[in-house]
Design an enzyme around this catalytic site. Structure first.
Site, PDB file in Angstrom:
ATOM      1  CG  ASP A 204      -2.029   1.036   1.154  1.00 41.34           C
ATOM      2  OD1 ASP A 204      -2.482   1.350   0.040  1.00 41.34           O
ATOM      3  OD2 ASP A 204      -2.428   1.561   2.215  1.00 41.34           O
ATOM      4  CB  SER A 228      -6.525   3.522  -0.316  1.00 43.52           C
ATOM      5  OG  SER A 228      -5.182   3.951  -0.379  1.00 43.52           O
ATOM      6  CD  GLN A 278      -4.382   1.852  -3.136  1.00 44.04           C
ATOM      7  OE1 GLN A 278      -3.863   2.950  -3.272  1.00 44.04           O
ATOM      8  NE2 GLN A 278      -4.077   1.033  -2.150  1.00 44.04           N
TER       9      GLN A 278
END
Length: 289
Positions: A204, A228, A278
């Site tokens: 991430d 996110s 993502q």
């Protein structure tokens, strides 16, 4: 092993409360004001792993629903969706203040045989050619309020070397392609599950910033209201994250207040071990801080 590495390993060692109910620590990750997304993903994966025998995760898909509160623990509830002959599926819900902050599906696969291929690793210089994250942050510590400098300079568990670093306070408009070398030396000797959890945590990092590069933006410019929205991770090969890995990222699209980012994670010898995707919220802040 550094103190920061021990903190991360402790974060990943979640507590079992009941058969399919677990508790993880909220504080101690990359970010202080809300729980780092990679931390919740890694803890949710750890909870799923506690209910699976003799097979490793090959993919996970997560949605971030609410910002996590680092001042309290996170409860993880696992649903044993399916136990098949070669595939196992789990659904995990992360809860704080009685509300979902993340839900995730993860799939696990027995060791199997098939045909192999992968794209070649992009050419770049060795990680030792680039300055460490801590060295770069020293250059900018006088640009943040004094009360935030301790957090900026705090030791982190993941060692990072940026291939094409941009000044976070005045980032030039740049190509969306974004690469870092990263590793955690304290992962040496860790079992395959722990290696997966560490990589899930690190996956991430820096990803959403790929979509900011073409617009001359960063988290420090004060122009973005961002977070996110979801995160997908596929494991392709065994992980040994004590060694350097290249995280090669890009952002093929942004628009309508969102950006889409993807990444490929390679070992130093060029083996593709994981892929990531993502989408993030990237809309204009109504008020600059």
């Amino acid at each position: 092993m550094t103190a920061a590495e021990r903190v991360l390993l402790n974060l990943l060692n979640i507590e079992r409360l009941e058969v399919d109910l677990f508790r993880g620590t909220g504080s101690g990750g990359e970010t202080p004001t809300r729980i780092f997304g990679g931390q919740v993903i890694a803890q949710a994966l750890a909870a799923a792993y506690r209910t699976v025998d003799d097979r490793l995760c090959h993919s996970l898909h997560a949605y971030f629903i609410r910002a996590g509160d680092p001042s309290i623990p996170v409860i993880y509830q696992v649903d044993r969706a399916r136990d098949g002959g070669s595939m196992t599926t789990r659904r995990v819900v992360a809860i704080q203040h009685g509300q979902q902050i993340l839900n995730m599906s993860a799939s696990f696969h027995v060791k199997d045989e098939g045909w192999d291929h992968h794209h070649a690793m992009p050419q770049t210089k060795a990680p030792e050619h680039y300055p460490a994250r801590e060295e770069l942050r020293k250059k900018y510590k006088d640009k943040v309020p004094e009360k935030l400098r301790g957090e900026l300079m705090r030791e982190r568990p993941i060692e990072v070397r940026e291939v094409d670093h941009l000044d976070p306070f005045k980032p030039a408009k740049s190509d969306d392609r974004n690469q870092i070398w990263f590793r955690m030396p304290g992962a040496v000797g860790a079992d395959p599950i722990t290696q997966h959890l560490i990589l899930a945590y690190a996956s991430d990092m820096y990803l959403m910033s790929s979509g900011m590069r073409p617009h001359g933006l960063s988290w420090f410019t004060g122009e973005i209201n961002g977070a996110s929205l979801d995160h997908a991770l596929w494991f392709h090969a065994p992980v040994q994250f004590e060694n350097w890995h290249l995280y090669s990222m890009d952002s093929p699209w942004s628009g309508q207040g969102r950006n889409f980012n993807r990444g490929s994670i390679y070992t130093e010898d060029g083996t593709l071990i994981a892929s990531v995707a993502q989408e993030g919220l990237m809309r204009k802040a109504r008020k600059r801080p």
